[in-house]
Motif scaffolding. Sequence first.
Motif, mmCIF file in Angstrom:
data_model
loop_
_atom_site.group_PDB
_atom_site.id
_atom_site.type_symbol
_atom_site.label_atom_id
_atom_site.label_comp_id
_atom_site.label_asym_id
_atom_site.label_seq_id
_atom_site.Cartn_x
_atom_site.Cartn_y
_atom_site.Cartn_z
ATOM 1 N N LEU A 155 -3.838 -8.695 70.174
ATOM 2 C CA LEU A 155 -4.567 -7.455 70.437
ATOM 3 C C LEU A 155 -6.043 -7.781 70.538
ATOM 4 N N MET A 156 -6.678 -7.364 71.649
ATOM 5 C CA MET A 156 -8.099 -7.617 71.827
ATOM 6 C C MET A 156 -8.808 -6.340 72.270
ATOM 7 N N LEU A 157 -10.055 -6.196 71.816
ATOM 8 C CA LEU A 157 -10.947 -5.129 72.256
ATOM 9 C C LEU A 157 -12.009 -5.740 73.150
ATOM 10 N N GLN A 158 -12.560 -4.940 74.056
ATOM 11 C CA GLN A 158 -13.549 -5.433 75.013
ATOM 12 C C GLN A 158 -14.605 -4.362 75.267
ATOM 13 N N GLY A 159 -15.856 -4.792 75.365
ATOM 14 C CA GLY A 159 -16.943 -3.882 75.677
ATOM 15 C C GLY A 159 -17.966 -4.557 76.563
ATOM 16 N N SER A 160 -18.872 -3.749 77.114
ATOM 17 C CA SER A 160 -19.937 -4.259 77.980
ATOM 18 C C SER A 160 -21.263 -3.703 77.475
ATOM 19 N N PRO A 161 -21.895 -4.388 76.504
ATOM 20 C CA PRO A 161 -23.108 -3.861 75.892
ATOM 21 C C PRO A 161 -24.338 -3.896 76.800
ATOM 22 N N ALA A 162 -24.298 -4.684 77.866
ATOM 23 C CA ALA A 162 -25.412 -4.771 78.809
ATOM 24 C C ALA A 162 -24.864 -5.056 80.188
ATOM 25 N N SER A 163 -25.634 -4.753 81.204
ATOM 26 C CA SER A 163 -25.187 -4.954 82.580
ATOM 27 C C SER A 163 -24.829 -6.417 82.829
ATOM 28 N N GLY A 164 -23.622 -6.651 83.323
ATOM 29 C CA GLY A 164 -23.154 -7.997 83.626
ATOM 30 C C GLY A 164 -22.584 -8.751 82.449
ATOM 31 N N LEU A 165 -22.695 -8.204 81.230
ATOM 32 C CA LEU A 165 -22.232 -8.889 80.018
ATOM 33 C C LEU A 165 -20.976 -8.217 79.492
ATOM 34 N N THR A 166 -19.956 -9.022 79.205
ATOM 35 C CA THR A 166 -18.706 -8.543 78.632
ATOM 36 C C THR A 166 -18.400 -9.346 77.373
ATOM 37 N N VAL A 167 -18.031 -8.675 76.300
ATOM 38 C CA VAL A 167 -17.641 -9.339 75.062
ATOM 39 C C VAL A 167 -16.239 -8.869 74.690
ATOM 40 N N TYR A 168 -15.475 -9.744 74.029
ATOM 41 C CA TYR A 168 -14.102 -9.406 73.684
ATOM 42 C C TYR A 168 -13.694 -10.174 72.440
ATOM 43 N N GLY A 169 -12.619 -9.732 71.816
ATOM 44 C CA GLY A 169 -12.091 -10.461 70.672
ATOM 45 C C GLY A 169 -11.017 -9.682 69.961
#
Length: 274
Positions: free
Chosen positions: A165-179
């Motif tokens: 199970l992973m969550l994903q977000g985009s805190p800034a334009s062009g940047l994606t974080v997940y985990g």
Amino acid sequence: MRDLVVCLLAAASVVAAAPLAAQAWSGPESGIRDPNGHPFRTPSGSPLEPVHRLALLSATRDSRRDGIALADIGDRLGFWIRRDPDGEVEFAGAIHGGAFSRFDLGGPDQALIEVHYRIGVLLRARFGEVAARAELYHVSSHLGDEFLLDTGTRPISTSREGMELMLQGSPASGLTVYGGPGVLLRATPDFEPLSLRAGAAWESAPGARARFHASIDYVGWAELEWKPAVAAELGAALGQGTRVGLLLGFGPSRAEQFFRQSERLVGVSVSHVR
């Protein structure tokens, strides 16, 4: 080796030519959609994700250095999506799978060293500006016949099924974080069940004359006392979903048969992901 490379490039060209079903999404949620408009963008820099990839690398284990090639073929198929009328919540189903191959470039016949397969059923969702993905997967691996004959290595079965199970977000334009965490449901031989994966990816704004990307991915297994397996890529985009650049890696091997061995990888990679 030549036949596999030709197949890989042909598959990438067919996928690249396929029409995209995506709309012109904008806003923070654009960073957590794939090119087809479905929630949860594939972390293509992760060695666990089925994508099309060809890499020529130097692999160092202990004091030994070998030239290797990675030839991966993988893709996903979305078969269902449902959005609420306000567009704040959506759910999507998909399947994905791939073959991850490693070849010995130092030998006279560039023999296959190892190949492993991953197939998974995905439930993807988006809640506002956060995406989530649940995957039920199967992994199995095999050593190449010529490698077995030349080295006398005994194959190790790493067949297993698990859930992640992973969550994903985009805190800034062009940047994606997940985990997120993973747990094994069955494994041969028995493994410690828990794992953790996390990472980040950045891509320069679309429409620029030159587009660049960078990514880093971490995987840790309780079985290996959480020793970090890190993969990083830095390079440029050649087209929609196609990238070329420098690939780096260190920690437990990304080859399933050698996952208890530590290695360092450096070389050039070309990849394509839808």
